[in-house]
Design a protein around this motif. Structure first.
Motif, PDB file in Angstrom:
ATOM      1  N   ASN A  54       0.836  -1.197   0.000  1.00  7.30           N
ATOM      2  CA  ASN A  54       0.000   0.000   0.000  1.00  7.30           C
ATOM      3  C   ASN A  54       0.881   1.260   0.000  1.00  7.30           C
ATOM      4  N   SER A  55       1.957   1.222   0.765  1.00  7.02           N
ATOM      5  CA  SER A  55       2.870   2.357   0.843  1.00  7.02           C
ATOM      6  C   SER A  55       3.610   2.566  -0.477  1.00  7.02           C
ATOM      7  N   SER A  56       4.144   1.487  -1.034  1.00  2.00           N
ATOM      8  CA  SER A  56       4.938   1.630  -2.263  1.00  2.00           C
ATOM      9  C   SER A  56       4.077   1.919  -3.495  1.00  2.00           C
ATOM     10  N   GLU A  57       2.857   1.379  -3.558  1.00 10.47           N
ATOM     11  CA  GLU A  57       2.021   1.527  -4.752  1.00 10.47           C
ATOM     12  C   GLU A  57       1.057   2.708  -4.691  1.00 10.47           C
ATOM     13  N   ARG A  58       0.623   3.054  -3.464  1.00 14.98           N
ATOM     14  CA  ARG A  58      -0.391   4.094  -3.341  1.00 14.98           C
ATOM     15  C   ARG A  58       0.054   5.261  -2.475  1.00 14.98           C
ATOM     16  N   GLY A  59       1.233   5.142  -1.847  1.00 15.81           N
ATOM     17  CA  GLY A  59       1.718   6.214  -0.979  1.00 15.81           C
ATOM     18  C   GLY A  59       0.953   6.328   0.321  1.00 15.81           C
ATOM     19  N   ILE A  60       0.273   5.247   0.718  1.00 18.56           N
ATOM     20  CA  ILE A  60      -0.488   5.230   1.963  1.00 18.56           C
ATOM     21  C   ILE A  60       0.197   4.247   2.905  1.00 18.56           C
ATOM     22  N   ASP A  61       0.830   4.761   3.941  1.00 15.14           N
ATOM     23  CA  ASP A  61       1.616   3.929   4.844  1.00 15.14           C
ATOM     24  C   ASP A  61       0.744   3.371   5.967  1.00 15.14           C
TER      25      ASP A  61
END
Length: 168
Positions: A54-61
């Motif tokens: 989610n962090s790497s693909e959508r910038g949501i950590d």
């Protein structure tokens, strides 16, 4: 139809998970009237694994329950009228199957959300697979009118397959 399921956790996945994943992918394809044999990849992970994606693909950590990575482009949901014009872009050359995309599901979220919503893990898994399959067909829930359409489809597919909130 090829459905690839990969368990990237240390959890022992219940036997019924594979059946439910296959059942809901096929049920969604049937409900949407997809005329193609399709290929779908499903990754089962934990909260940590899905948070990294989610962090790497959508910038949501933060962890989430399910992520969908469609291989198709849609002007309108479930409009596959263009795929045969560009078979090299949309079909697996070895199998001839339509490449729908990837689904990533957090097993931790299956369990916590099933408890939170008061239904079984089986129903929660069926819901998440159906939700993600609709995303692979171009449906979304950002706009209110689109959310209502997607929720209606989810409910109808789950009900047709028998995965209601009281499903054990």
């Amino acid at each position: 139809m090829n459905i690839y399921i990969d368990n990237e956790t240390e959890y022992i996945v219940p036997d019924h998970y594979e059946f439910i994943i296959n059942d809901m992918i096929n049920g969604t394809l049937e409900y949407l009237g997809c005329k193609y044999d399709c290929e779908v990849s499903v990754i089962l992970t934990d909260n940590h694994g899905i948070q990294e994606i989610n962090s790497s693909e959508r910038g949501i950590d933060a962890p989430t329950d399910v992520l969908s990575f469609p291989m198709l482009d849609f002007d309108r949901p479930n409009d596959l009228s263009y795929v045969e014009k560009y078979p090299q872009d949309y079909f697996n050359p070895e199998t001839g199957e339509l490449l729908l995309g990837d689904i990533v599901i957090s097993i931790d979220k299956i369990n916590s959300q099933a408890e939170e919503y008061g239904h079984s893990d089986k129903r929660e898994l069926a819901f998440l697979v159906t939700h993600s399959m609709l995303h692979l067909f171009g449906y979304d829930h950002i706009k209110e009118e689109d959310r209502l359409i997607m929720e209606k489809l989810q409910s109808e597919i789950l009900e047709k397959k028998g995965y209601t909130r009281d499903y054990e």
